[in-house]
Design a protein around this motif. Structure first.
Motif, PDB file in Angstrom:
ATOM      1  N   ASP A 140       0.699  -1.227  -3.815  1.00  0.00           N
ATOM      2  CA  ASP A 140       1.546  -2.423  -3.888  1.00  0.00           C
ATOM      3  C   ASP A 140       2.416  -2.565  -2.648  1.00  0.00           C
ATOM      4  OD1 ASP A 140       0.497  -3.010  -6.332  1.00  0.00           O
ATOM      5  OD2 ASP A 140       2.220  -2.309  -7.498  1.00  0.00           O
ATOM      6  N   ALA A 141       2.864  -1.409  -2.111  1.00  0.00           N
ATOM      7  CA  ALA A 141       3.765  -1.444  -0.961  1.00  0.00           C
ATOM      8  C   ALA A 141       3.074  -1.967   0.294  1.00  0.00           C
ATOM      9  CB  ALA A 141       4.337  -0.052  -0.712  1.00  0.00           C
ATOM     10  N   PHE A 142       1.813  -1.619   0.465  1.00  0.00           N
ATOM     11  CA  PHE A 142       1.124  -1.978   1.704  1.00  0.00           C
ATOM     12  C   PHE A 142       0.126  -3.118   1.532  1.00  0.00           C
ATOM     13  CE2 PHE A 142       2.655   2.295   2.467  1.00  0.00           C
ATOM     14  CZ  PHE A 142       3.117   2.214   3.760  1.00  0.00           C
ATOM     15  N   GLU A 143      -0.236  -3.416   0.289  1.00  0.00           N
ATOM     16  CA  GLU A 143      -1.171  -4.513  -0.005  1.00  0.00           C
ATOM     17  C   GLU A 143      -2.413  -4.395   0.879  1.00  0.00           C
ATOM     18  OE1 GLU A 143       1.396  -7.927   0.443  1.00  0.00           O
ATOM     19  OE2 GLU A 143       2.054  -7.771  -1.649  1.00  0.00           O
ATOM     20  N   ASP A 144      -2.705  -5.409   1.685  1.00  0.00           N
ATOM     21  CA  ASP A 144      -3.927  -5.399   2.504  1.00  0.00           C
ATOM     22  C   ASP A 144      -3.833  -4.456   3.698  1.00  0.00           C
ATOM     23  OD1 ASP A 144      -5.021  -7.264   0.804  1.00  0.00           O
ATOM     24  OD2 ASP A 144      -4.395  -8.985   2.020  1.00  0.00           O
ATOM     25  N   GLU A 145      -2.635  -3.890   3.953  1.00  0.00           N
ATOM     26  CA  GLU A 145      -2.443  -3.011   5.102  1.00  0.00           C
ATOM     27  C   GLU A 145      -2.490  -1.529   4.714  1.00  0.00           C
ATOM     28  OE1 GLU A 145      -2.301  -4.267   8.126  1.00  0.00           O
ATOM     29  OE2 GLU A 145      -2.492  -6.260   7.231  1.00  0.00           O
ATOM     30  N   CYS A 146      -3.024  -1.236   3.528  1.00  0.00           N
ATOM     31  CA  CYS A 146      -3.099   0.148   3.074  1.00  0.00           C
ATOM     32  C   CYS A 146      -4.284   0.827   3.761  1.00  0.00           C
ATOM     33  CB  CYS A 146      -3.250   0.196   1.548  1.00  0.00           C
ATOM     34  SG  CYS A 146      -3.028   1.822   0.841  1.00  0.00           S
TER      35      CYS A 146
END
Length: 378
Positions: free
Chosen positions: A245-251
């Protein structure tokens, strides 16, 4: 209770140094009917049986803190006026000498405990003169100031032994083994009161579950009167969702790799401490911020942290990640390296597609066959 306190109580549950003075047992069949009940002084038990009971008691205080064993606090209302907490204290005060009181407690367990087969309830009482400890951690038994009065409860499956052949000395031959009902190591149990700060804590219970993912919530809530602990698997799922959830698509691969490395550092820094490494909400948010999570996502997690399923005040690092290995997997591939060698796995973009890259060394084996790396010149 931390590791040292649990270890101290385990030491007084050995056959050679037992502080148990009375036991009360109830044998229950698969239909929830009592087949046998007995209550006796522990000193009347045969030596071999005493050894087996001691093994069961010690097993009830074993496992990994936060996975198999938990210190549970009574909710304020239960601690102040709760009938279940009060009944546990009555059992301690009676030293299990009141057989009717013991049977009422057995009936409560039988009514609430969910187990489909035969099992044995073992309830034991003990007394421990807590030795004074000097600054250099030496025990002074003559300086004992407090007495720890406790009960320990173990719920053990009772299964038929396996069929087989055994040697018969009279006939000088092998004959079919008579199958017996055998008491197994406990599935669950508890110690009350807890032994926190090396003293009696009437507001807490040490709870045990053999299966880290089946914590018998009905037992903790209905029998003990405490909120059930959050299982290790649920903590891992919860943390994974927090990160995603914290990074969304940048995980990305590198982000998760950095988080795992930071978690391993925390465990290493706290490895000598009696309490297991744990993360509170602020610790988790700091790790995510340092790894580049956007401020908007951090704020969202901060607001919703306590309301999500599987969340608890603290997440144990040992529950949310494997600090001994770094694992990358998909449905068809699994790659593992030691946690301190994450530098061996990197990513590389080739033709606009990201790949996982592992150096090919002379120590590489494929299905037991050593392979040599090929070198190319530009």
């Amino acid at each position: 209770m931390n590791k040292r306190e649990i270890s101290e109580i385990r030491k007084i549950l050995t056959k050679e140094n037992t502080h148990i003075d009375r036991i009360s047992c109830c044998y229950v069949d698969a239909n929830k009917e009592k087949k046998a009940v007995f209550n006796t002084s522990f000193y009347n038990v045969e030596e071999d049986e005493m050894f087996k009971y001691s093994d069961i008691f010690r097993k009830t205080l074993s496992g990994t803190i936060g996975k198999n064993i938990y210190t549970l606090e009574f909710p304020l209302k239960e601690a102040m006026e709760g009938e279940r907490a009060a009944y546990l204290q009555k059992l301690v005060n009676s030293e299990l000498s009141d057989e009717q009181m013991n049977e009422i407690f057995f009936d409560r367990i039988i009514a609430e405990y969910s187990y489909p087969e035969n099992y044995l309830i073992i309830l034991a009482h003990g007394v421990y003169d807590i030795p004074f400890k000097t600054k250099d951690n030496n025990e002074v038994f003559d300086g004992s100031e407090y007495v720890y009065n406790f009960i320990i409860c173990s719920l053990c499956p009772v299964n038929l032994s396996k069929p087989g052949l055994c040697y018969d000395d009279e006939s000088k031959t092998f004959v079919g083994h008579i199958r017996d009902w055998m008491v197994q190591m406990p599935q669950t149990g508890f110690l009350y009161p807890a032994f926190n700060d090396r003293n009696t804590d009437l507001h807490s219970v040490l709870y045990y579950s053999k299966n880290a993912n089946e914590l018998h919530e009905e037992f903790t809530e209905e029998i003990i009167g405490c909120y059930p602990p959050v299982a290790a698997k649920e903590q891992m799922v919860s943390f994974s969702k927090i990160v995603e959830d914290a990074f969304e698509d940048e995980c990305s691969f590198e982000v998760v790799k950095e988080i795992q490395e930071n978690l391993s550092k925390i465990v290493e820094e706290k490895k000598e401490e009696p309490e297991p490494a744990a993360l509170e909400k602020t610790d988790i948010i700091n790790i995510l911020s340092e790894s580049g999570a956007p401020d908007s996502c951090i704020q969202k997690i901060n607001e919703n942290f306590d309301t999500e399923p599987g969340r608890t005040e603290k997440l144990l690092v040992s529950n949310i990640t494997n600090t001994k290995k770094f694992e990358v997997k998909s449905p068809d591939i699994k790659i593992q390296v030691n946690a301190d060698r994450t530098d061996l796995i990197n990513t590389m973009t080739i033709d606009n597609r990201e790949y996982i890259v592992i150096p090919l060394t002379d120590d590489i084996e494929i299905n037991g066959i050593k392979v040599k790396g090929t070198k190319t010149e530009e």
